[in-house]
Design an enzyme around this catalytic site. Structure first.
Site, PDB file in Angstrom:
ATOM      1  N   ASN A   1       0.841  -1.192   0.000  1.00  0.00           N
ATOM      2  CA  ASN A   1       0.000   0.000   0.000  1.00  0.00           C
ATOM      3  C   ASN A   1       0.880   1.248   0.000  1.00  0.00           C
ATOM      4  O   ASN A   1       1.944   1.291   0.635  1.00  0.00           O
ATOM      5  CB  ASN A   1      -1.009  -0.001   1.161  1.00  0.00           C
ATOM      6  CG  ASN A   1      -0.399  -0.170   2.530  1.00  0.00           C
ATOM      7  OD1 ASN A   1       0.603  -0.846   2.701  1.00  0.00           O
ATOM      8  ND2 ASN A   1      -0.998   0.456   3.519  1.00  0.00           N
TER       9      ASN A   1
ATOM     10  N   GLU B   1       0.331   5.298   0.559  1.00  0.00           N
ATOM     11  CA  GLU B   1      -0.619   6.318   0.979  1.00  0.00           C
ATOM     12  C   GLU B   1      -0.196   7.697   0.474  1.00  0.00           C
ATOM     13  O   GLU B   1       0.908   7.872  -0.053  1.00  0.00           O
ATOM     14  CB  GLU B   1      -0.743   6.292   2.508  1.00  0.00           C
ATOM     15  CG  GLU B   1      -1.303   4.956   2.983  1.00  0.00           C
ATOM     16  CD  GLU B   1      -1.554   4.881   4.479  1.00  0.00           C
ATOM     17  OE1 GLU B   1      -1.056   5.750   5.230  1.00  0.00           O
ATOM     18  OE2 GLU B   1      -2.248   3.933   4.893  1.00  0.00           O
TER      19      GLU B   1
ATOM     20  N   CYS C   1      -4.070   0.500  -2.557  1.00  0.00           N
ATOM     21  CA  CYS C   1      -3.942  -0.713  -1.739  1.00  0.00           C
ATOM     22  C   CYS C   1      -2.868  -1.633  -2.317  1.00  0.00           C
ATOM     23  O   CYS C   1      -2.535  -1.558  -3.509  1.00  0.00           O
ATOM     24  CB  CYS C   1      -5.261  -1.480  -1.719  1.00  0.00           C
ATOM     25  SG  CYS C   1      -6.589  -0.660  -0.827  1.00  0.00           S
TER      26      CYS C   1
ATOM     27  N   GLU D   1      -3.011  -4.811  -2.963  1.00  0.00           N
ATOM     28  CA  GLU D   1      -3.503  -5.745  -3.992  1.00  0.00           C
ATOM     29  C   GLU D   1      -3.471  -5.100  -5.370  1.00  0.00           C
ATOM     30  O   GLU D   1      -3.025  -5.696  -6.359  1.00  0.00           O
ATOM     31  CB  GLU D   1      -4.960  -6.148  -3.709  1.00  0.00           C
ATOM     32  CG  GLU D   1      -5.195  -6.850  -2.414  1.00  0.00           C
ATOM     33  CD  GLU D   1      -5.493  -5.894  -1.265  1.00  0.00           C
ATOM     34  OE1 GLU D   1      -4.800  -4.860  -1.127  1.00  0.00           O
ATOM     35  OE2 GLU D   1      -6.405  -6.202  -0.494  1.00  0.00           O
TER      36      GLU D   1
ATOM     37  N   CYS E   1     -10.186  -5.078   0.708  1.00  0.00           N
ATOM     38  CA  CYS E   1     -11.304  -4.121   0.795  1.00  0.00           C
ATOM     39  C   CYS E   1     -12.261  -4.343  -0.377  1.00  0.00           C
ATOM     40  O   CYS E   1     -11.953  -5.074  -1.330  1.00  0.00           O
ATOM     41  CB  CYS E   1     -10.770  -2.689   0.796  1.00  0.00           C
ATOM     42  SG  CYS E   1     -10.231  -2.108  -0.826  1.00  0.00           S
TER      43      CYS E   1
ATOM     44  N   CYS F   1     -10.853  -3.553  -3.904  1.00  0.00           N
ATOM     45  CA  CYS F   1      -9.887  -4.562  -4.366  1.00  0.00           C
ATOM     46  C   CYS F   1     -10.602  -5.849  -4.748  1.00  0.00           C
ATOM     47  O   CYS F   1     -10.181  -6.551  -5.672  1.00  0.00           O
ATOM     48  CB  CYS F   1      -8.829  -4.816  -3.292  1.00  0.00           C
ATOM     49  SG  CYS F   1      -7.645  -3.456  -3.180  1.00  0.00           S
TER      50      CYS F   1
HETATM   51  N1  THU Z   1      -5.285  -1.461   2.562  1.00  0.00           N
HETATM   52  C1  THU Z   1      -4.747  -2.278   1.623  1.00  0.00           C
HETATM   53  O1  THU Z   1      -3.609  -2.079   1.182  1.00  0.00           O
HETATM   54  N2  THU Z   1      -5.489  -3.323   1.179  1.00  0.00           N
HETATM   55  C2  THU Z   1      -6.765  -3.588   1.601  1.00  0.00           C
HETATM   56  O2  THU Z   1      -7.478  -4.356   0.973  1.00  0.00           O
HETATM   57  C3  THU Z   1      -7.227  -2.961   2.841  1.00  0.00           C
HETATM   58  C4  THU Z   1      -6.634  -1.614   3.100  1.00  0.00           C
HETATM   59  C5  THU Z   1      -4.501  -0.311   3.016  1.00  0.00           C
HETATM   60  C6  THU Z   1      -5.050   1.012   2.558  1.00  0.00           C
HETATM   61  C7  THU Z   1      -4.480   1.956   3.579  1.00  0.00           C
HETATM   62  O3  THU Z   1      -3.193   2.367   3.163  1.00  0.00           O
HETATM   63  C8  THU Z   1      -4.327   1.110   4.834  1.00  0.00           C
HETATM   64  O4  THU Z   1      -4.481  -0.240   4.424  1.00  0.00           O
HETATM   65  C9  THU Z   1      -5.352   1.414   5.928  1.00  0.00           C
HETATM   66  O5  THU Z   1      -6.636   1.353   5.423  1.00  0.00           O
END
Ligand code: THU
Length: 123
Positions: free
Chosen positions: A42, A44, A53, A55, A82, A85
């Site tokens: 991930n 940000e 994310c 994935e 999520c 994804c």
């Molecule tokens: N996140 C992912 O990388 N994958 C997911 O399917 C769930 C959420 C990340 C997004 C964000 O950077 C952090 O987790 C907190 O939500």
């Protein structure tokens, strides 16, 4: 490569996540049908919705190397995917999605199980 080994790859790459806001590091590793592995984390951003994310980051890497829907067999993720994804995992027609649930037990689902009554658009 087994699904558990794929998850190990995801676990190892998670330390490369850029998550200064949530501090929640996520790693993902996809296995292509021709045996290649692509990893993602991930990433940000200060403008929160612009983050990506793990994935989608791993799938984008596979696409950049020529993969298309149907070419990716499986993914290991360090967290439950999520909703957005799950739509990507459906579109890329993976067979298996593996991630740990509470207690650390690994679960494996087909994308259709994670996203019933999916929405599609003719390409
Ligand atoms: N996140 C992912 O990388 N994958 C997911 O399917 C769930 C959420 C990340 C997004 C964000 O950077 C952090 O987790 C907190 O939500």
């Amino acid at each position: 490569m087994t699904d558990a080994e794929l998850l190990e790859r995801a676990d190892a790459i998670a330390e490369h996540a850029y998550a200064p806001y949530s501090r929640f590091h996520v790693g993902a590793a996809v296995l292509t049908r021709d045996g290649r592995v692509f990893e993602g984390v991930n990433v940000e951003n200060a403008a929160y919705p612009l983050g990506i994310c793990a994935e989608r980051s791993a799938l984008a890497r596979a696409v950049g190397e020529g993969c298309r829907p149907g070419d990716v067999e499986a993914i290991g993720i360090t967290a439950s995917p999520c909703g957005g994804c799950r739509q990507w995992l459906w579109e890329f027609r993976l067979d298996r999605v593996t991630f740990p649930v509470r207690g650390g037990e690994l679960v494996t689902y087909a994308p259709a199980e994670l996203l019933p009554d999916t929405w599609d658009l003719d390409a």
